[in-house]
Design a protein around this motif. Structure first.
Motif, PDB file in Angstrom:
ATOM      1  N   GLU A 177       8.376  -2.639   0.518  1.00 19.39           N
ATOM      2  CA  GLU A 177       6.693  -3.013   0.185  1.00 19.39           C
ATOM      3  C   GLU A 177       5.795  -3.719  -0.163  1.00 19.39           C
ATOM      4  OE1 GLU A 177       5.686   1.048  -1.045  1.00 19.39           O
ATOM      5  OE2 GLU A 177       7.145   2.413   1.182  1.00 19.39           O
ATOM      6  N   VAL A 178       5.094  -4.142   0.518  1.00 21.19           N
ATOM      7  CA  VAL A 178       4.475  -5.676  -0.414  1.00 21.19           C
ATOM      8  C   VAL A 178       2.975  -5.511   0.231  1.00 21.19           C
ATOM      9  CG1 VAL A 178       4.575  -7.708   0.151  1.00 21.19           C
ATOM     10  CG2 VAL A 178       6.485  -7.155   0.331  1.00 21.19           C
TER      11      VAL A 178
ATOM     12  N   VAL B 111      -0.954  -8.145  -6.333  1.00 17.58           N
ATOM     13  CA  VAL B 111      -0.067  -8.605  -5.695  1.00 17.58           C
ATOM     14  C   VAL B 111       1.527  -7.082  -5.963  1.00 17.58           C
ATOM     15  CG1 VAL B 111       2.369  -9.871  -4.295  1.00 17.58           C
ATOM     16  CG2 VAL B 111      -0.007 -10.613  -4.887  1.00 17.58           C
ATOM     17  N   LEU B 112       1.483  -6.462  -4.861  1.00 21.34           N
ATOM     18  CA  LEU B 112       2.539  -5.443  -5.732  1.00 21.34           C
ATOM     19  C   LEU B 112       3.529  -5.223  -5.041  1.00 21.34           C
ATOM     20  CD1 LEU B 112       3.515  -2.139  -7.297  1.00 21.34           C
ATOM     21  CD2 LEU B 112       1.870  -1.944  -5.380  1.00 21.34           C
ATOM     22  N   VAL B 113       4.670  -5.709  -5.427  1.00 22.62           N
ATOM     23  CA  VAL B 113       5.830  -4.935  -4.338  1.00 22.62           C
ATOM     24  C   VAL B 113       7.155  -4.493  -5.087  1.00 22.62           C
ATOM     25  CG1 VAL B 113       7.892  -6.515  -3.999  1.00 22.62           C
ATOM     26  CG2 VAL B 113       6.083  -8.233  -4.320  1.00 22.62           C
TER      27      VAL B 113
ATOM     28  N   LEU C 280       4.054  -6.172 -10.241  1.00 24.89           N
ATOM     29  CA  LEU C 280       2.450  -6.215 -10.380  1.00 24.89           C
ATOM     30  C   LEU C 280       2.251  -7.574 -10.477  1.00 24.89           C
ATOM     31  CD1 LEU C 280       0.129  -4.299  -9.209  1.00 24.89           C
ATOM     32  CD2 LEU C 280       0.121  -3.598 -11.343  1.00 24.89           C
ATOM     33  N   LEU C 281       1.451  -8.279  -9.622  1.00 26.79           N
ATOM     34  CA  LEU C 281       0.825  -9.450 -10.451  1.00 26.79           C
ATOM     35  C   LEU C 281      -0.275  -9.792  -9.625  1.00 26.79           C
ATOM     36  CD1 LEU C 281       1.331 -12.498  -8.735  1.00 26.79           C
ATOM     37  CD2 LEU C 281       3.625 -10.841  -9.075  1.00 26.79           C
ATOM     38  N   SER C 282      -1.491 -10.659 -10.067  1.00 23.39           N
ATOM     39  CA  SER C 282      -2.736 -11.014 -10.467  1.00 23.39           C
ATOM     40  C   SER C 282      -2.839 -12.508  -9.955  1.00 23.39           C
ATOM     41  CB  SER C 282      -3.051 -10.939 -11.625  1.00 23.39           C
ATOM     42  OG  SER C 282      -3.601  -9.406 -11.575  1.00 23.39           O
ATOM     43  N   VAL C 283      -3.170 -12.616  -9.162  1.00 20.23           N
ATOM     44  CA  VAL C 283      -3.012 -14.271  -8.452  1.00 20.23           C
ATOM     45  C   VAL C 283      -4.648 -14.840  -8.231  1.00 20.23           C
ATOM     46  CG1 VAL C 283      -2.574 -16.616  -6.448  1.00 20.23           C
ATOM     47  CG2 VAL C 283      -1.363 -14.149  -7.382  1.00 20.23           C
TER      48      VAL C 283
END
Length: 193
Positions: free
Chosen positions: A52-53, A105-107, A117-120
């Motif tokens: 799941e993205v 972004v959650l994968v 879980l990261l922030s861009v």
């Protein structure tokens, strides 16, 4: 709760890139590339790889301005070799108003619950009169092993040419790579590339 917070973790080795494509009157289309390495997804004997993205653009006040979601079920019997050599590349496109944004972004791997879980950061502020801003997108080679996932809404066309970007480029010692450079503020007097 995870998306709205500040926590970051990376169980899956995910990379993400967000690049504004062109300035619009009310909004700007932003290309999103999320890459999930395939080898960690290949559990022995697992009949499917489920991912799941999710991507949520949050403005400076923390309000969601746009999002994308993609659920994937991949068959290792058919795609295992490609996953082992590359991974899964998800392309998405968001329409964002001008200003500063944070793409969360959650994968999630549905098979075992691991997640990244990261922030861009995404800046859609106009460059200063004497400022130049440029972003680069790598274009994958012809024999790219990555599995590409994109919706019809996330097609990227630059001057009539379909563009399939990659978040992470790699070069052989004597190799070549194609890079798409997108810039803003390049029209001022004395500006050259």
């Amino acid at each position: 709760t995870l998306v709205a917070g500040e926590e970051e973790r990376d169980d899956l080795g995910v990379e993400g890139v967000a690049v504004p494509l062109r300035a619009g009157a009310d909004s700007t289309p932003v290309a999103i590339v999320v890459e999930v390495p395939g080898a960690p997804l290949l559990a022995p004997g697992a009949p499917r790889v489920g991912l799941e993205v999710y991507g949520y653009a949050l403005d400076e006040k923390g309000n969601s301005t746009d999002f994308f979601a993609q659920a994937l079920d991949l068959d290792p019997a058919k795609l295992g070799a490609r996953l082992d050599r590359g991974g899964v590349r998800v392309l998405a496109k968001l329409e964002l108003p001008s200003g500063q944004h944070r793409l969360r972004v959650l994968v999630r791997d549905r098979g075992n619950g691991r997640l990244s879980l990261l922030s861009v950061p995404v800046s859609l502020a106009l460059p200063a009169a004497d400022g130049v801003h440029a972003d680069a997108l790598f274009l994958p080679p012809v024999d790219d092993p990555w599995v590409l996932v994109r919706s019809a809404e996330s097609a990227f066309d630059i001057h009539g040419r379909a563009v399939l970007p990659a978040a992470h480029g790699s070069l052989a010692a004597a190799g070549e790579a194609q890079v798409l450079l997108l810039g803003r503020g390049l029209t001022g007097k004395g500006t050259w590339v």
